[in-house]
Design a protein around this motif. Sequence first.
Motif, short mmCIF file in Angstrom:
data_model
loop_
_atom_site.label_atom_id
_atom_site.label_comp_id
_atom_site.label_asym_id
_atom_site.label_seq_id
_atom_site.Cartn_x
_atom_site.Cartn_y
_atom_site.Cartn_z
N ALA A 252 40.51 37.81 42.18
CA ALA A 252 41.05 37.94 40.82
C ALA A 252 41.81 36.84 40.12
O ALA A 252 41.82 36.50 38.79
N ALA A 253 40.72 35.91 40.18
CA ALA A 253 40.87 34.20 39.23
C ALA A 253 41.03 34.20 38.25
O ALA A 253 41.21 33.60 37.16
N ASN A 254 39.74 35.31 37.38
CA ASN A 254 39.07 34.85 36.27
C ASN A 254 39.25 35.85 35.75
O ASN A 254 38.43 36.70 34.98
N MET A 255 39.68 37.34 36.72
CA MET A 255 39.87 38.64 35.42
C MET A 255 40.30 38.28 34.03
O MET A 255 41.28 37.79 34.21
N GLY A 256 39.98 39.16 32.44
CA GLY A 256 40.56 39.01 31.78
C GLY A 256 40.12 40.07 30.84
O GLY A 256 38.97 40.89 30.93
#
Length: 64
Positions: A22-26
């Motif tokens: 989920a580190a680069n979710m946006g």
Amino acid sequence: MSVQLQTAMNEVDAQYAVPAGAANMGSTLNTGDNLVAAGVRANFVRAKVISITGGSGVTVQILG
């Protein structure tokens, strides 16, 4: 608004961290969105509101 998915193995505030899946979710949508974090394993999951501008409510639904 910005919401961050965090997970922990124990219900201890200091152990919560953003999982690799989920580190680069946006999203830039302002009316709703669906985001999928694959491969996340944890005993506890939370959605932490980082910032919100305008509007008054946030609904987060965690399925899995």
